[in-house]
Scaffold this active site. Structure first.
Site, PDB file in Angstrom:
ATOM      1  N   ARG A 176      20.287  -8.716  17.418  1.00 12.76           N
ATOM      2  CA  ARG A 176      18.927  -8.975  17.921  1.00 12.76           C
ATOM      3  C   ARG A 176      18.093  -9.825  16.959  1.00 12.76           C
ATOM      4  NH1 ARG A 176      21.659  -8.082  20.778  1.00 12.76           N
ATOM      5  NH2 ARG A 176      21.932  -6.366  22.205  1.00 12.76           N
ATOM      6  N   SER A 225      14.800  -2.022  25.686  1.00 15.01           N
ATOM      7  CA  SER A 225      14.955  -1.093  24.557  1.00 15.01           C
ATOM      8  C   SER A 225      13.897  -1.376  23.499  1.00 15.01           C
ATOM      9  CB  SER A 225      16.338  -1.258  23.926  1.00 15.01           C
ATOM     10  OG  SER A 225      17.313  -0.806  24.831  1.00 15.01           O
ATOM     11  N   GLU A 295      12.883  -3.180  18.145  1.00 13.29           N
ATOM     12  CA  GLU A 295      13.536  -4.382  18.669  1.00 13.29           C
ATOM     13  C   GLU A 295      12.466  -5.279  19.305  1.00 13.29           C
ATOM     14  OE1 GLU A 295      17.054  -3.849  21.130  1.00 13.29           O
ATOM     15  OE2 GLU A 295      16.449  -5.533  22.388  1.00 13.29           O
TER      16      GLU A 295
HETATM   17  P1  FAD Z   1       9.732 -13.187  24.896  1.00 12.48           P
HETATM   18  O1  FAD Z   1       9.668 -11.707  25.068  1.00 12.48           O
HETATM   19  O2  FAD Z   1       8.661 -13.990  25.512  1.00 12.48           O
HETATM   20  O3  FAD Z   1       9.813 -13.505  23.331  1.00 12.48           O
HETATM   21  C1  FAD Z   1      10.722 -12.806  22.500  1.00 12.48           C
HETATM   22  C2  FAD Z   1      10.789 -13.510  21.148  1.00 12.48           C
HETATM   23  O4  FAD Z   1      11.380 -14.802  21.332  1.00 12.48           O
HETATM   24  C3  FAD Z   1       9.419 -13.759  20.545  1.00 12.48           C
HETATM   25  O5  FAD Z   1       9.521 -13.556  19.147  1.00 12.48           O
HETATM   26  C4  FAD Z   1       9.131 -15.226  20.862  1.00 12.48           C
HETATM   27  O6  FAD Z   1       8.279 -15.827  19.906  1.00 12.48           O
HETATM   28  C5  FAD Z   1      10.537 -15.819  20.811  1.00 12.48           C
HETATM   29  N1  FAD Z   1      10.675 -17.014  21.672  1.00 12.48           N
HETATM   30  C6  FAD Z   1      10.566 -17.063  23.025  1.00 12.48           C
HETATM   31  N2  FAD Z   1      10.764 -18.332  23.447  1.00 12.48           N
HETATM   32  C7  FAD Z   1      11.005 -19.091  22.352  1.00 12.48           C
HETATM   33  C8  FAD Z   1      11.248 -20.484  22.128  1.00 12.48           C
HETATM   34  N3  FAD Z   1      11.324 -21.369  23.131  1.00 12.48           N
HETATM   35  N4  FAD Z   1      11.421 -20.908  20.843  1.00 12.48           N
HETATM   36  C9  FAD Z   1      11.351 -20.032  19.794  1.00 12.48           C
HETATM   37  N5  FAD Z   1      11.115 -18.710  19.943  1.00 12.48           N
HETATM   38  C10 FAD Z   1      10.938 -18.243  21.208  1.00 12.48           C
HETATM   39  N6  FAD Z   1      17.526  -7.727  25.601  1.00 12.48           N
HETATM   40  C11 FAD Z   1      18.831  -7.748  25.212  1.00 12.48           C
HETATM   41  O7  FAD Z   1      19.157  -8.385  24.209  1.00 12.48           O
HETATM   42  N7  FAD Z   1      19.777  -7.078  25.934  1.00 12.48           N
HETATM   43  C12 FAD Z   1      19.490  -6.372  27.053  1.00 12.48           C
HETATM   44  O8  FAD Z   1      20.378  -5.799  27.674  1.00 12.48           O
HETATM   45  C13 FAD Z   1      18.129  -6.335  27.482  1.00 12.48           C
HETATM   46  N8  FAD Z   1      17.758  -5.644  28.590  1.00 12.48           N
HETATM   47  C14 FAD Z   1      16.463  -5.624  28.985  1.00 12.48           C
HETATM   48  C15 FAD Z   1      16.097  -4.920  30.139  1.00 12.48           C
HETATM   49  C16 FAD Z   1      14.790  -4.900  30.576  1.00 12.48           C
HETATM   50  C17 FAD Z   1      14.422  -4.130  31.824  1.00 12.48           C
HETATM   51  C18 FAD Z   1      13.788  -5.612  29.856  1.00 12.48           C
HETATM   52  C19 FAD Z   1      12.349  -5.637  30.331  1.00 12.48           C
HETATM   53  C20 FAD Z   1      14.117  -6.308  28.698  1.00 12.48           C
HETATM   54  C21 FAD Z   1      15.465  -6.317  28.251  1.00 12.48           C
HETATM   55  N9  FAD Z   1      15.840  -7.017  27.088  1.00 12.48           N
HETATM   56  C22 FAD Z   1      17.156  -7.042  26.710  1.00 12.48           C
HETATM   57  C23 FAD Z   1      14.811  -7.687  26.239  1.00 12.48           C
HETATM   58  C24 FAD Z   1      14.486  -9.140  26.660  1.00 12.48           C
HETATM   59  O9  FAD Z   1      14.732  -9.330  28.027  1.00 12.48           O
HETATM   60  C25 FAD Z   1      15.298 -10.178  25.873  1.00 12.48           C
HETATM   61  O10 FAD Z   1      15.045 -10.060  24.487  1.00 12.48           O
HETATM   62  C26 FAD Z   1      14.945 -11.607  26.314  1.00 12.48           C
HETATM   63  O11 FAD Z   1      15.930 -12.477  25.841  1.00 12.48           O
HETATM   64  C27 FAD Z   1      13.570 -12.078  25.859  1.00 12.48           C
HETATM   65  O12 FAD Z   1      13.284 -13.308  26.524  1.00 12.48           O
HETATM   66  P2  FAD Z   1      11.773 -13.750  26.821  1.00 12.48           P
HETATM   67  O13 FAD Z   1      11.783 -15.129  27.354  1.00 12.48           O
HETATM   68  O14 FAD Z   1      11.097 -12.733  27.698  1.00 12.48           O
HETATM   69  O15 FAD Z   1      11.160 -13.723  25.357  1.00 12.48           O
END
Ligand code: FAD
Length: 305
Positions: A176, A225, A295
């Site tokens: 992560r 998580s 996380e």
């Molecule tokens: P955000 O939440 O918007 O940002 C997360 C981080 O990424 C922040 O620090 C942000 O600054 C950075 N970021 C975003 N975009 C960029 C960019 N273009 N350049 C640089 N930095 C950037 N995660 C897992 O790993 N495995 C799972 O199985 C999983 N299951 C999930 C289930 C549910 C129901 C939910 C709600 C979440 C889950 N997640 C899981 C967490 C999440 O979905 C992931 O971490 C996802 O990849 C985050 O993407 P996001 O675009 O929403 O990022």
């Protein structure tokens, strides 16, 4: 720092939009979060370069956000500019064994696209919300795979160095976390998505989705998580064993279905979620000596409350 001057200059210069005092609850899967002083949608590399230059000159802090699916934003919001990627960064194409996609591409769309073209490499990611940029920054994954392992190249925009092309093998990928965090804005990536047997890929994806639906509270707002699994243990099991399932604070609750999810059960504040996180950490530490590390990412100021 002059947010007003930055807003004026950005509105005159960007093809994307610039909003003031944008409620971040609209941009997180928790549906929680106070206002971002500025909220800018960057539609092109020109928008990205111009925005970082103007914010730097005006001394306004910034943070890049994807779909906010791993994010808890403070009730007081964010004193600075939240940046999201728009139009030009939502495109994707398959070239041979490579899936080339903009960082604003929705991960679920890429998973389906790869599957539709008979590619096996992203099946493990089915059901992970968010964007490709967020997935790369977090090295999103499951026990079946993680995005870092599929990366051929990533294109970044660094405030100091401008556009950079980085090879996947030159990036440090951890649990992560990725060596991309803090280096700038991820703009696009090429992922290796080898071909596979469509029947096997489909049945793997169906099984993984079924497991998710059975084990996670997908009908309630959350950020997935909350804590990382400590070495050799499961955060969810430690929280459950501490008797914390169902614990409430305001509108936030430790999910009775999955103890590592804190859900917004209606009207939860960021302080409610952060308070539950602290209770979980102190209780698990007192019982087992294990320190749970978050996380999810926090944005804004979280005073003890
Ligand atoms: P955000 O939440 O918007 O940002 C997360 C981080 O990424 C922040 O620090 C942000 O600054 C950075 N970021 C975003 N975009 C960029 C960019 N273009 N350049 C640089 N930095 C950037 N995660 C897992 O790993 N495995 C799972 O199985 C999983 N299951 C999930 C289930 C549910 C129901 C939910 C709600 C979440 C889950 N997640 C899981 C967490 C999440 O979905 C992931 O971490 C996802 O990849 C985050 O993407 P996001 O675009 O929403 O990022």
């Amino acid at each position: 720092m002059s947010v007003e001057a930055a807003a004026r200059r950005l509105r005159d210069s960007l093809s994307g939009t610039v909003r003031s005092n944008e409620p971040m609850a609209r941009h997180t899967t928790y549906r929680i979060g106070g206002p971002a002083e500025l909220f800018c949608t960057l539609d092109s590399v020109h928008d990205v370069a111009t925005t970082l230059r103007i914010l730097g000159e005006e001394g306004v802090p910034w943070s890049i956000v994807g779909k906010g699916s791993n994010l808890l934003v403070a009730d007081g919001g964010y004193a600075g500019a939240v940046l999201v990627l728009g139009r030009e960064f939502k495109r994707h194409a398959i070239e041979g064994d490579l899936l080339r996609a903009g960082a604003a591409s929705v991960a679920a769309v890429l998973v389906q696209e790869a599957f539709g073209r008979g590619m096996a490499g992203l099946a493990w990611a089915v059901g992970i919300p968010g964007t490709l940029g967020g997935a790369l920054a977090m090295n999103a994954g499951t026990r079946d795979g993680s995005v870092g392992a599929t990366v051929d190249t990533v294109t970044l925009f660094s405030p100091e160095e401008g556009l950079l092309l980085v090879h996947g093998s030159d990036i440090e990928w951890g649990y992560r976390r990725s060596g991309l965090a803090g280096r700038g804005i991820i703009l696009e990536a090429a992922l290796r998505v080898s071909s596979g047997d469509p029947i096997q890929v489909r049945s793997a994806m169906e099984r993984l989705l079924k497991e998710r639906k059975g084990s996670q509270p997908l009908g309630m707002p959350s950020a997935g998580s909350v804590f990382m699994n400590p070495e050799g243990a499961s955060a969810g099991r430690l929280i459950e064993a501490a008797g914390l399932k169902g614990l409430r604070r305001g509108g936030a609750m430790v999910s009775p279905q999955h103890a590592n999810f804190i859900v917004n059960d209606g009207g939860a504040t960021a302080a409610d979620v952060a308070g539950l996180m602290r209770t979980i950490q102190t209780t698990v530490k007192a019982r087992t000596g294990v320190e749970l590390r978050p996380e999810i990412r926090l944005l804004g100021s979280f005073e003890e409350s």
